[in-house]
Motif scaffolding. Structure first.
Motif, PDB file in Angstrom:
ATOM      1  N   GLN A  51       0.830  -1.194   0.000  1.00 41.25           N
ATOM      2  CA  GLN A  51       0.000   0.000   0.000  1.00 41.25           C
ATOM      3  C   GLN A  51       0.869   1.250   0.000  1.00 41.25           C
ATOM      4  OE1 GLN A  51      -1.831  -0.980   3.905  1.00 41.25           O
ATOM      5  NE2 GLN A  51      -1.225   1.111   4.481  1.00 41.25           N
ATOM      6  N   GLN A  56      -3.478   7.204  -0.499  1.00 39.97           N
ATOM      7  CA  GLN A  56      -4.052   8.030  -1.565  1.00 39.97           C
ATOM      8  C   GLN A  56      -4.597   7.128  -2.659  1.00 39.97           C
ATOM      9  OE1 GLN A  56      -0.695   9.840  -4.090  1.00 39.97           O
ATOM     10  NE2 GLN A  56       0.344   9.404  -2.127  1.00 39.97           N
ATOM     11  N   ASP A  57      -5.391   7.694  -3.512  1.00 35.98           N
ATOM     12  CA  ASP A  57      -6.042   6.953  -4.595  1.00 35.98           C
ATOM     13  C   ASP A  57      -4.991   6.482  -5.602  1.00 35.98           C
ATOM     14  OD1 ASP A  57      -7.687   5.845  -6.417  1.00 35.98           O
ATOM     15  OD2 ASP A  57      -8.826   7.672  -6.877  1.00 35.98           O
ATOM     16  N   GLU A  59      -6.007   4.358  -8.228  1.00 33.23           N
ATOM     17  CA  GLU A  59      -6.763   3.767  -9.330  1.00 33.23           C
ATOM     18  C   GLU A  59      -6.208   4.175 -10.687  1.00 33.23           C
ATOM     19  OE1 GLU A  59     -11.474   2.775 -10.174  1.00 33.23           O
ATOM     20  OE2 GLU A  59     -10.900   4.505  -8.949  1.00 33.23           O
ATOM     21  N   HIS A  60      -5.634   5.358 -10.771  1.00 30.09           N
ATOM     22  CA  HIS A  60      -5.108   5.842 -12.045  1.00 30.09           C
ATOM     23  C   HIS A  60      -3.639   5.458 -12.245  1.00 30.09           C
ATOM     24  CE1 HIS A  60      -3.796   8.741  -9.032  1.00 30.09           C
ATOM     25  NE2 HIS A  60      -2.848   9.128  -9.873  1.00 30.09           N
ATOM     26  N   GLY A  80      -6.475   1.321 -15.210  1.00 33.68           N
ATOM     27  CA  GLY A  80      -7.713   0.719 -14.714  1.00 33.68           C
ATOM     28  C   GLY A  80      -8.013  -0.654 -15.265  1.00 33.68           C
ATOM     29  N   LYS A  99      -8.538  -5.379  -5.491  1.00 35.00           N
ATOM     30  CA  LYS A  99      -8.406  -3.924  -5.499  1.00 35.00           C
ATOM     31  C   LYS A  99      -9.560  -3.205  -4.814  1.00 35.00           C
ATOM     32  CE  LYS A  99     -10.394  -3.743 -10.165  1.00 35.00           C
ATOM     33  NZ  LYS A  99     -10.229  -3.219 -11.541  1.00 35.00           N
ATOM     34  N   ILE A 102      -8.282   0.041  -3.376  1.00 30.08           N
ATOM     35  CA  ILE A 102      -7.301   0.748  -4.201  1.00 30.08           C
ATOM     36  C   ILE A 102      -7.414   2.267  -4.044  1.00 30.08           C
ATOM     37  CG2 ILE A 102      -8.749   0.872  -6.280  1.00 30.08           C
ATOM     38  CD1 ILE A 102      -6.205   0.243  -7.907  1.00 30.08           C
ATOM     39  N   ARG A 103      -8.596   2.773  -3.700  1.00 29.04           N
ATOM     40  CA  ARG A 103      -8.752   4.231  -3.501  1.00 29.04           C
ATOM     41  C   ARG A 103      -8.008   4.708  -2.246  1.00 29.04           C
ATOM     42  NH1 ARG A 103     -12.333   6.847  -6.682  1.00 29.04           N
ATOM     43  NH2 ARG A 103     -13.694   5.568  -8.011  1.00 29.04           N
ATOM     44  N   GLU A 104      -7.705   3.767  -1.366  1.00 26.13           N
ATOM     45  CA  GLU A 104      -6.880   4.105  -0.199  1.00 26.13           C
ATOM     46  C   GLU A 104      -5.417   3.737  -0.436  1.00 26.13           C
ATOM     47  OE1 GLU A 104      -9.847   2.198   0.343  1.00 26.13           O
ATOM     48  OE2 GLU A 104     -10.855   4.158   0.545  1.00 26.13           O
ATOM     49  N   ASP A 128       3.287   6.605 -10.871  1.00 26.97           N
ATOM     50  CA  ASP A 128       2.362   7.715 -11.113  1.00 26.97           C
ATOM     51  C   ASP A 128       3.088   8.753 -11.956  1.00 26.97           C
ATOM     52  OD1 ASP A 128       0.306   9.489 -11.123  1.00 26.97           O
ATOM     53  OD2 ASP A 128       0.540  10.114  -9.030  1.00 26.97           O
TER      54      ASP A 128
END
Length: 354
Positions: A51, A56-57, A59-60, A80, A99, A102-104, A128
């Motif tokens: 993690q 933080q998110d 997903e992207h 995604g 997932k 995954i937003r966390e 990222d």
């Protein structure tokens, strides 16, 4: 007045530092893992979790699991979607991406049908934009043997060799003989080997004499999981006394041979010392001579035949196959193998794991 001016400067400085930290953490992150060392059993599953910190998110972001080669991922998540076309073939149908969080910034890779080839290090990478960060973890694979075989082979009238065989272990287990008091009995030999699937097969022997007391246990321990397999055998005194029956029998045969030889010599001496006018005496003496020869040949033949049979039986291994998943069938078939003919009792007792 100076104190007030100093306090205002300090507050401004602290606020500036906090602003920089917030800006930095919004652009950068670290990857953390729940544990750096995981253990999974062959045929089971393993969960590799990692993690982001701060949470933080993701997903992207691109999420990649790989082993030694970054370009050969065992799982890849990008834009995604699962990128199964870029995954190593041996993992395509064995991995599952979890997932829900995954937003966390928390994701898990679940690997099914674990094999020994899955043993080793793994890396989890988040990317990222132009920034990426990874963290390593180690997966240790373990296997516990399901079959133990005990072989007992008489060597002499006062000794026998006991062998313990067990296969299907990983990593290499610790193997030793123990007596009733739990003390280690020095082994005569120990031979580990590995098959094509990297499972370890262990063979250990010990020579016991008629001075050996009590039972003996084949103790096998997996150092990774701590699981233990113990198989105990009970050696009766009949194992060390079986040769005396053969010795007595062979002694009787030898006595018969000596009696035949004595009769033959007696007849020869009688013919030379005694002169009897009966014309049938020579016929009787020849007949006795021929019968003595026939008896001697028959006794010699059966003595050799029985001796060969004795050597064959003595060299035969008494095998007790123990399978933990079929204990009832084992007890019915192997509990007293050939006990009547060889006068050997070899019960095998499955001991609970310690």
């Amino acid at each position: 007045m100076m104190n007030l001016k100093f306090s205002s400067f300090s507050g401004t400085y602290v606020g500036f530092i906090l602003l920089q930290v917030i800006t930095l953490t919004s652009e950068h992150f670290m990857v953390t893992i729940s544990t750096g060392h995981l253990v999974a059993m062959v045929g089971g599953q393993a969960e590799l979790s990692c993690q982001l910190f701060p949470p933080q998110d993701a997903e992207h972001m691109e999420v990649r699991w790989f082993r030694s080669d970054h370009s050969k991922p065992i799982y890849l998540y990008r834009d995604g979607h699962d990128m199964k076309g870029e995954i190593a073939p041996e993992y395509v149908h064995r991995t599952e991406f979890v997932k829900e969080a995954i937003r966390e910034g928390k994701v898990t890779l679940r690997i099914h049908n674990i094999s020994i080839s899955d043993d080793g290090p793994y890396q989890c990478l988040f990317k990222d934009g132009g920034f990426s960060e990874a963290s390593s973890m180690n997966l240790s694979v373990a296997a516990v043997g399901l079959e133990t075989q005990i072989y007992v082979e008489p060597l002499f009238s006062d000794a026998c060799m006991v062998e313990c065989h067990s296969g299907g272990w990983f990593p290499q287990p610790q193997m030793e003989w123990r007596d009733d008091r739990g003390e280690v009995v020095p082994h005569s030999s120990k031979l580990p080997s590995q098959d094509g699937a990297r499972f370890f097969h262990m063979k250990m022997t010990v020579v016991l004499t008629n001075n050996s007391q009590g039972n003996i246990t084949c103790y096998i321990h997996n150092p990774l999981t701590g699981e233990v397999k113990q198989t105990r055998i009970i050696l009766s005194n009949g194992l060390f006394e079986s040769d005396y029956i053969w010795i007595v029998f062979l002694g009787l045969l030898l006595g018969i041979v000596l009696v035949c030889i004595a009769m033959h010599l007696y007849i020869l001496l009688s013919i030379k010392k005694v002169s009897i006018p009966d014309p049938l005496f020579l016929l009787y003496s020849d007949w006795m001579w021929d019968m003595a020869i026939v008896v001697f040949i028959m006794v010699a033949f059966f003595t050799i035949l029985i001796f060969i049979l004795y050597l064959t039986v003595k060299g035969h291994k008494i095998t007790s196959n123990y399978k933990s998943d079929d204990k009832d069938a084992f007890n019915k078939r192997y509990l007293y193998p050939n006990a009547a003919s060889l006068r050997v009792v070899l019960p095998v007792v499955d001991l609970p794991e310690s």
